[in-house]
Design a protein around this motif. Structure first.
Motif, PDB file in Angstrom:
ATOM      1  N   SER A  40       0.858  -1.416   0.004  1.00 57.21           N
ATOM      2  CA  SER A  40       0.035   0.016  -0.018  1.00 57.21           C
ATOM      3  C   SER A  40       0.884   1.184  -0.167  1.00 57.21           C
ATOM      4  N   ASP A  41       2.259   1.172   0.121  1.00 59.86           N
ATOM      5  CA  ASP A  41       3.161   2.139  -0.051  1.00 59.86           C
ATOM      6  C   ASP A  41       3.011   3.074  -1.272  1.00 59.86           C
ATOM      7  N   GLU A  43       4.696   5.243  -2.855  1.00 61.98           N
ATOM      8  CA  GLU A  43       5.910   5.346  -3.646  1.00 61.98           C
ATOM      9  C   GLU A  43       6.421   3.866  -4.371  1.00 61.98           C
ATOM     10  N   GLU A  44       6.276   2.884  -3.447  1.00 60.15           N
ATOM     11  CA  GLU A  44       6.646   1.476  -3.697  1.00 60.15           C
ATOM     12  C   GLU A  44       5.505   1.170  -5.116  1.00 60.15           C
TER      13      GLU A  44
END
Length: 72
Positions: A40-41, A43-44
């Motif tokens: 859910s990050d 940036e990832e």
């Protein structure tokens, strides 16, 4: 029509409750299903550039390594 049953290929050996990351197969279609932790990050996810309708999950290395070891 019922979905074809999935076949468990590999899971975490430390799993105590049966709901841990797991690698499954759907033999009739030669597809794999991966059960893991939703990423859910933001940036990832941006690095992955996923199209609509796709998601990504994180799977511990031991789950996939266990499957590949069994294939040797």
């Amino acid at each position: 029509m019922a979905a074809e049953p999935l076949r468990k290929l590999s899971g975490s050996p430390d799993c105590k409750n049966g709901t841990c990351p797991t690698l499954w197969a759907r033999p009739a279609t030669n597809d794999y299903v991966v059960q893991g932790f939703v990423i859910s990050d933001p940036e990832e996810l941006a690095q992955l550039a996923l199209p609509d309708g796709e998601t990504a999950v994180r799977v511990p290395a031991d789950v996939l390594e266990g499957y590949f070891r069994a294939q040797r």
